[in-house]
Design a protein around this motif. Structure first.
Motif, PDB file in Angstrom:
ATOM      1  N   ASN A 128       0.834  -1.125   0.021  1.00  0.00           N
ATOM      2  CA  ASN A 128      -0.043   0.117  -0.246  1.00  0.00           C
ATOM      3  C   ASN A 128       0.951   1.237  -0.141  1.00  0.00           C
ATOM      4  N   HIS A 129       0.582   2.110  -0.839  1.00  0.00           N
ATOM      5  CA  HIS A 129       1.335   3.353  -0.792  1.00  0.00           C
ATOM      6  C   HIS A 129       0.644   4.505  -0.221  1.00  0.00           C
ATOM      7  N   GLN A 130       1.467   5.270   0.448  1.00  0.00           N
ATOM      8  CA  GLN A 130       0.907   6.544   0.863  1.00  0.00           C
ATOM      9  C   GLN A 130       1.750   7.796   1.071  1.00  0.00           C
ATOM     10  N   SER A 131       1.481   9.012   0.904  1.00  0.00           N
ATOM     11  CA  SER A 131       2.021  10.187   0.928  1.00  0.00           C
ATOM     12  C   SER A 131       1.843  10.781   2.082  1.00  0.00           C
ATOM     13  N   MET A 132       3.134  11.189   2.476  1.00  0.00           N
ATOM     14  CA  MET A 132       2.997  11.787   3.903  1.00  0.00           C
ATOM     15  C   MET A 132       3.679  13.305   3.973  1.00  0.00           C
ATOM     16  N   GLU A 182       7.219   9.559   0.476  1.00  0.00           N
ATOM     17  CA  GLU A 182       6.597   8.292  -0.062  1.00  0.00           C
ATOM     18  C   GLU A 182       6.809   7.258   0.532  1.00  0.00           C
ATOM     19  N   VAL A 183       5.939   6.497   1.045  1.00  0.00           N
ATOM     20  CA  VAL A 183       6.079   5.326   2.025  1.00  0.00           C
ATOM     21  C   VAL A 183       5.209   4.030   1.534  1.00  0.00           C
ATOM     22  N   CYS A 184       6.011   3.238   1.344  1.00  0.00           N
ATOM     23  CA  CYS A 184       5.296   1.602   1.010  1.00  0.00           C
ATOM     24  C   CYS A 184       4.971   0.870   2.231  1.00  0.00           C
ATOM     25  N   ARG A 185       3.800   0.462   2.624  1.00  0.00           N
ATOM     26  CA  ARG A 185       3.264  -0.105   3.589  1.00  0.00           C
ATOM     27  C   ARG A 185       3.036  -1.486   3.585  1.00  0.00           C
TER      28      ARG A 185
END
Length: 214
Positions: free
Chosen positions: A32-36, A106-109
């Motif tokens: 799952n990708h998220q921008s922080m 940009e983080v991959c979870r």
């Protein structure tokens, strides 16, 4: 098949870097990708997380608070670094650390269930995770020893010794964060750097770079 973007990020993470391209694609499909934004947190002390976080872009600092409320920096994460591995094996345990975004990231979870599935299918992932645990435990023990036994000058000398490449030290974190990492006040760190310059141990190039003279 050529990997792009976040896929290349995953391929550079030590626990996945040994996988073949089609296997990396399978890992990528479970992410799952998220921008922080700067100032946001991946997790905080007291949270219960069940995810592994991989940094694709930006910087994240991991730190703890001591009994006096003072920060102790553990590490700064950049491209392809990861955190949250302990939560994979201790689901009900509260985090003792904070993971704060220092630069927009940009983080991959990857969730625990997906990691477990990958470990069953590709046992070498389990071995790589254990190796990462061992490396970080060694780093943590070395840091604890340095904090408890060494004075400010010795702490900085030891840091320089272990982070110098080709007779050059390039700081990967701000001096404020470095002071926290070495468990000293920023003013003490500044004075210690200056003393080493005066002793011709180091030569300042700019605020982040030094030539190591001896």
């Amino acid at each position: 098949m050529e990997l792009k973007g976040h896929e290349r990020c995953v391929s550079r993470v030590p626990i996945f870097s040994h996988l073949e391209l089609d296997e990396l694609e399978e890992v990528f499909q479970r992410i799952n990708h998220q921008s922080m934004k700067k100032g946001e947190y991946l997790f905080m002390a007291g949270d219960r997380s069940s995810s592994l976080f991989v940094i694709h872009k930006g910087k994240v600092r991991i730190y703890r608070l001591n009994d006096n409320g003072e920060e102790q920096l553990i590490r700064v994460l950049t491209h392809s670094d990861f955190t949250g591995e302990l939560s994979l094996f201790s689901a009900d345990e509260e985090s003792k650390s904070y993971a704060e975004v220092l630069e927009d990231a940009e983080v991959c979870r990857i969730n625990r269930e997906d990691i477990y599935g990958l470990m069953q299918k590709y046992p070498n992932i389990s071995i790589k995770i254990i190796e990462s645990f061992a490396e970080r435990l060694n780093d943590s023990e070395s840091l604890t020893t340095n904090i408890s036994l060494l004075n400010s000058r010795e702490k900085l000398i030891e840091y320089i010794r272990t982070h110098t490449k080709n007779d050059k030290l390039v700081l990967t974190m701000t001096k404020k964060n470095l002071a926290s990492y070495l468990s000293m006040q920023p003013e003490t760190l500044t004075r210690t750097f200056k003393k080493l310059e005066n002793e011709s141990v180091i030569k300042k190039i700019n605020n982040k770079s030094y030539d190591i003279l001896k």
